[in-house]
Motif scaffolding. Sequence first.
Motif, PDB file in Angstrom:
ATOM      1  N   GLY A 116       8.956   8.978  -7.563  1.00 22.94           N
ATOM      2  CA  GLY A 116       9.929   8.050  -7.004  1.00 22.94           C
ATOM      3  C   GLY A 116       9.540   7.576  -5.610  1.00 22.94           C
ATOM      4  N   GLY A 117      10.423   6.815  -4.983  1.00 25.47           N
ATOM      5  CA  GLY A 117      10.180   6.303  -3.643  1.00 25.47           C
ATOM      6  C   GLY A 117       9.663   4.880  -3.653  1.00 25.47           C
ATOM      7  N   TYR A 118       9.451   4.357  -2.452  1.00 24.92           N
ATOM      8  CA  TYR A 118       9.016   2.971  -2.305  1.00 24.92           C
ATOM      9  C   TYR A 118       7.627   2.764  -2.911  1.00 24.92           C
ATOM     10  N   CYS A 119       7.472   1.661  -3.612  1.00 29.87           N
ATOM     11  CA  CYS A 119       6.189   1.352  -4.255  1.00 29.87           C
ATOM     12  C   CYS A 119       5.892  -0.141  -4.061  1.00 29.87           C
ATOM     13  N   PRO A 120       4.942  -0.473  -3.179  1.00 31.90           N
ATOM     14  CA  PRO A 120       4.607  -1.888  -2.955  1.00 31.90           C
ATOM     15  C   PRO A 120       3.769  -2.443  -4.098  1.00 31.90           C
ATOM     16  N   GLU A 121       3.715  -3.736  -4.199  1.00 34.33           N
ATOM     17  CA  GLU A 121       2.875  -4.358  -5.228  1.00 34.33           C
ATOM     18  C   GLU A 121       1.397  -4.161  -4.892  1.00 34.33           C
ATOM     19  N   PRO A 122       0.561  -3.974  -5.905  1.00 33.55           N
ATOM     20  CA  PRO A 122      -0.882  -3.853  -5.648  1.00 33.55           C
ATOM     21  C   PRO A 122      -1.453  -5.156  -5.114  1.00 33.55           C
ATOM     22  N   LYS A 123      -2.478  -5.051  -4.278  1.00 29.76           N
ATOM     23  CA  LYS A 123      -3.115  -6.224  -3.671  1.00 29.76           C
ATOM     24  C   LYS A 123      -4.317  -6.670  -4.496  1.00 29.76           C
ATOM     25  N   HIS A 124      -4.453  -7.968  -4.670  1.00 28.24           N
ATOM     26  CA  HIS A 124      -5.596  -8.528  -5.390  1.00 28.24           C
ATOM     27  C   HIS A 124      -6.765  -8.721  -4.424  1.00 28.24           C
ATOM     28  N   ILE A 125      -7.940  -8.271  -4.841  1.00 29.84           N
ATOM     29  CA  ILE A 125      -9.138  -8.489  -4.035  1.00 29.84           C
ATOM     30  C   ILE A 125      -9.627  -9.919  -4.273  1.00 29.84           C
TER      31      ILE A 125
END
Length: 369
Positions: free
Chosen positions: A197-206
């Motif tokens: 659980g907890g905050y989960c940011p979106e993955p970043k595209h290279i």
Amino acid sequence: MKRFLRLKRIWILLLLPIALLSLFVASRSQEAAEHVFARGIFVGLSWVMSHITGLLPFSLMELGILALLPLTLFFIIFFAVRLIIKKEDRPFRIAKAFLNVGCIFSVVFFLLVFGCSINYYRYPVAAYLGLTVEPATKEELYELVAGLAEETSRVREELSCFENGDGVYSLSFSKKQLGREAVKAFSELAEKYDIFGGYCPEPKHIYFSRTMSKTELTGIFCPFTMEANVNIDIPDYSIGSTMCHELAHLKGFIREDEANYVAYLACQASTNLELRYSGLMEALILSGNALYAKDADLYYKARALYSDGVSRDLAANSLYWQEFKDKPVSNAAQKINDAYLKANNQEDGVQSYGRMVDLLLAQFRAEKK
């Protein structure tokens, strides 16, 4: 000497021994590694950093890598010119330059330890999931691969309408949306296991993903920016599981074999069929490789269960990576990665990626019981 000590940033050097001492304590006490560092300091650090870097639509890590060389050259030239022009007090200026380098190293090492390395000593993920990891027979391994092959083929059949002209699976929505689905998958997984659980940011595209493929890397978790960076040039079926793998690192599970397994769990917790297919394919590939190493005949028996769609996707994946295999850049990257893993309590080096199969087998046994 007094003048030197008046430089306030000299105290930044203390970060280095603090990090070394913390790493020593974690390596000697799994309790401390888990409760003080992994579930304490790391959670706070990742929450703050990922909230900040999450506001950026691009990878701060990638920007930093691109700027590193020109900025380094600029400061070296700038320092050299000032040293030549202003001849007075050169010893102090040189000492100050060494102090600055030492401070940078201390900060980098501190962030590396608390944002990544120290979590190698935490509890294994199996402890949270109630799984018992133990040796398996090749017959058990065959059953696992056969079961995965049937489920993967079934899901692939449902996705048969999402194919390109070569009959290879093609993502039906944007990679940005896929990232949101990966974040949502962890929320769904956390309903069963609150450790995720907890905050989960979106993955970043290279942005330079094609260049990244030359190193044979599909993703990178950056402990300095708390970003889950993903190569989006790779075959579509593997992007989703890669996103979940890097987000697993962001959740504090740094061991590669465990991040692979957590990614599989997240994909299977998702209501999105394409994300589920991505997780199944990665599990099938790793399990199939393990079976082939144990018994090639049993592998080919299981291989006959792969649907045509799954086989086409695997063939397309092999063709993609063939362009980058055994090149100087990729070989160098693999050696660096291998050395890094071994230096961080993963004695198998890059081979630890395949140990996800042990966790899959443990889950397979638990479900059979």
